[in-house]
Design a protein around this motif. Structure first.
Motif, PDB file in Angstrom:
ATOM      1  N   HIS A  82       2.388  25.336  27.366  1.00 53.78           N
ATOM      2  CA  HIS A  82       1.115  24.625  27.489  1.00 53.78           C
ATOM      3  C   HIS A  82       0.691  24.362  28.934  1.00 53.78           C
ATOM      4  O   HIS A  82      -0.411  23.856  29.151  1.00 53.78           O
ATOM      5  CB  HIS A  82       1.177  23.291  26.734  1.00 53.78           C
ATOM      6  CG  HIS A  82       1.174  23.456  25.252  1.00 53.78           C
ATOM      7  ND1 HIS A  82       0.023  23.646  24.526  1.00 53.78           N
ATOM      8  CD2 HIS A  82       2.195  23.483  24.358  1.00 53.78           C
ATOM      9  CE1 HIS A  82       0.329  23.768  23.239  1.00 53.78           C
ATOM     10  NE2 HIS A  82       1.643  23.670  23.112  1.00 53.78           N
ATOM     11  N   GLY A  83       1.562  24.652  29.886  1.00 61.67           N
ATOM     12  CA  GLY A  83       1.193  24.476  31.280  1.00 61.67           C
ATOM     13  C   GLY A  83       1.327  23.069  31.805  1.00 61.67           C
ATOM     14  O   GLY A  83       1.160  22.821  33.009  1.00 61.67           O
ATOM     15  N   ARG A  84       1.660  22.127  30.945  1.00 58.79           N
ATOM     16  CA  ARG A  84       1.756  20.734  31.383  1.00 58.79           C
ATOM     17  C   ARG A  84       2.420  19.888  30.298  1.00 58.79           C
ATOM     18  O   ARG A  84       2.546  20.316  29.141  1.00 58.79           O
ATOM     19  CB  ARG A  84       0.374  20.168  31.667  1.00 58.79           C
ATOM     20  CG  ARG A  84      -0.460  19.961  30.440  1.00 58.79           C
ATOM     21  CD  ARG A  84      -1.884  19.569  30.769  1.00 58.79           C
ATOM     22  NE  ARG A  84      -2.573  19.045  29.599  1.00 58.79           N
ATOM     23  CZ  ARG A  84      -3.058  19.793  28.622  1.00 58.79           C
ATOM     24  NH1 ARG A  84      -2.915  21.119  28.679  1.00 58.79           N
ATOM     25  NH2 ARG A  84      -3.677  19.241  27.596  1.00 58.79           N
ATOM     26  N   ILE A  85       2.790  18.671  30.677  1.00 56.53           N
ATOM     27  CA  ILE A  85       3.190  17.623  29.738  1.00 56.53           C
ATOM     28  C   ILE A  85       2.455  16.360  30.162  1.00 56.53           C
ATOM     29  O   ILE A  85       2.545  15.936  31.322  1.00 56.53           O
ATOM     30  CB  ILE A  85       4.717  17.378  29.745  1.00 56.53           C
ATOM     31  CG1 ILE A  85       5.481  18.655  29.382  1.00 56.53           C
ATOM     32  CG2 ILE A  85       5.080  16.255  28.773  1.00 56.53           C
ATOM     33  CD1 ILE A  85       6.994  18.489  29.439  1.00 56.53           C
ATOM     34  N   ASP A  86       1.738  15.744  29.230  1.00 58.93           N
ATOM     35  CA  ASP A  86       0.961  14.553  29.543  1.00 58.93           C
ATOM     36  C   ASP A  86       1.686  13.258  29.185  1.00 58.93           C
ATOM     37  O   ASP A  86       1.503  12.239  29.858  1.00 58.93           O
ATOM     38  CB  ASP A  86      -0.377  14.592  28.792  1.00 58.93           C
ATOM     39  CG  ASP A  86      -1.180  15.834  29.124  1.00 58.93           C
ATOM     40  OD1 ASP A  86      -1.582  15.970  30.291  1.00 58.93           O
ATOM     41  OD2 ASP A  86      -1.382  16.672  28.227  1.00 58.93           O
ATOM     42  N   VAL A  87       2.478  13.300  28.114  1.00 60.56           N
ATOM     43  CA  VAL A  87       3.137  12.098  27.605  1.00 60.56           C
ATOM     44  C   VAL A  87       4.584  12.420  27.256  1.00 60.56           C
ATOM     45  O   VAL A  87       4.860  13.450  26.625  1.00 60.56           O
ATOM     46  CB  VAL A  87       2.416  11.564  26.343  1.00 60.56           C
ATOM     47  CG1 VAL A  87       3.234  10.461  25.677  1.00 60.56           C
ATOM     48  CG2 VAL A  87       1.019  11.067  26.685  1.00 60.56           C
ATOM     49  N   VAL A  88       5.486  11.548  27.669  1.00 58.40           N
ATOM     50  CA  VAL A  88       6.890  11.635  27.253  1.00 58.40           C
ATOM     51  C   VAL A  88       7.294  10.280  26.694  1.00 58.40           C
ATOM     52  O   VAL A  88       7.075   9.247  27.339  1.00 58.40           O
ATOM     53  CB  VAL A  88       7.816  12.013  28.422  1.00 58.40           C
ATOM     54  CG1 VAL A  88       9.287  11.869  28.016  1.00 58.40           C
ATOM     55  CG2 VAL A  88       7.539  13.432  28.898  1.00 58.40           C
TER      56      VAL A  88
END
Length: 264
Positions: A82-88
């Motif tokens: 996805h090219g990114r992670i916004d929330v962990v």
């Protein structure tokens, strides 16, 4: 609460650890219901698959958070897709059923628990490797993924036991207190790069971990003057709030969610 915010996380990519049961599974369901593409990671791959199978926007992953290489691999896989992670949301953790049994036996016999002298190195390391080392591995991987983009939200699941420490449970209390301090230190560093880190610290919650708690200890946690055991969804709502834009000014917070058992 989860159904009240459709679209809250539209277009966002989330990764949840400990996602196969309890609080982690509840967080996956909340995030997916609110529009996120969610990666549900758990050491029990089949449990992660079962949770993800319920949802249209969830994908299972297998990870042992105590192993840094595995953590880096799953973060890399999500970024690659996805090219990114916004929330962990880091909900993975372990308890010590043997120590709980020793504490319960002492309570039934009306004597002080004797645990520390009997606690082996393996039991100590097992709890601290997952609860403390695992938190470090996840926070480090999250920062590596998020900081270059200048945004992101991380929520760690701690424990009220870090403050209201239980006699005979030193490794669990220490691991959670360490995870709180670790999260707060990282939060003060990460915010300079646009990444928010916060912690929810639950009290007694109806999870698989709680189900393994001996009856004598469960009765000890029961108190008519406070709220009963929390539902996993109630803790998940707090974690999801911390991950949302509504909590934009919360950085390094530790939110007690213990039903009124104590304050700090």
């Amino acid at each position: 609460m989860g159904g009240e915010y459709p679209g809250r996380f539209d277009g966002q990519v989330a990764l949840v650890t400990g996602a196969g049961s309890g609080i982690g599974a509840a967080v996956v369901r909340r995030l997916a219901a609110q529009g996120a593409e969610v990666f549900a990671a758990d050491i029990d791959g089949r449990a992660a698959e079962a949770v993800a199978k319920e949802l249209a926007r969830a994908h299972p992953l297998t990870v042992d958070v105590a192993e840094s290489a595995e953590v880096d691999q799953v973060f890399g896989e999500v970024v690659q897709r996805h090219g990114r992670i916004d929330v962990v949301v880091h909900a993975a953790g372990v308890d010590d059923p043997t120590a709980k049994e020793w504490i319960a036996e002492a309570r039934i016999a009306d004597r002080p628990p004797e645990v520390t002298g009997r606690l082996g190195d393996h039991a100590w390391r097992r709890v601290t490797r997952v609860n403390l080392d695992g938190t470090f591995h996840v926070l480090r991987a999250a920062l590596r993924a998020m900081a270059p983009r200048g945004s992101g939200a991380v929520v760690t699941v701690g424990s009220s036991s870090a403050y209201d420490t239980q006699a005979g449970y030193p490794h669990y209390a220490a691991s959670k207190a360490g995870a709180h301090a670790l999260s707060q230190s990282v939060a003060k560093e990460a915010i300079a790069f646009g990444v928010r880190v916060n912690t929810v610290a639950p009290g007694p919650t109806e999870t698989g971990m709680a189900a393994r708690t001996p009856a004598a200890l469960r009765h000890g946690f029961a108190d008519p003057r406070v709220r009963p055991y929390a539902a996993p969804e109630e803790i998940a709502d707090i974690a999801v709030f911390l991950a949302s834009d509504e909590a934009v000014n919360l950085v390094g917070a530790v939110l007690l969610a213990n039903g009124g058992r104590f304050t700090i």
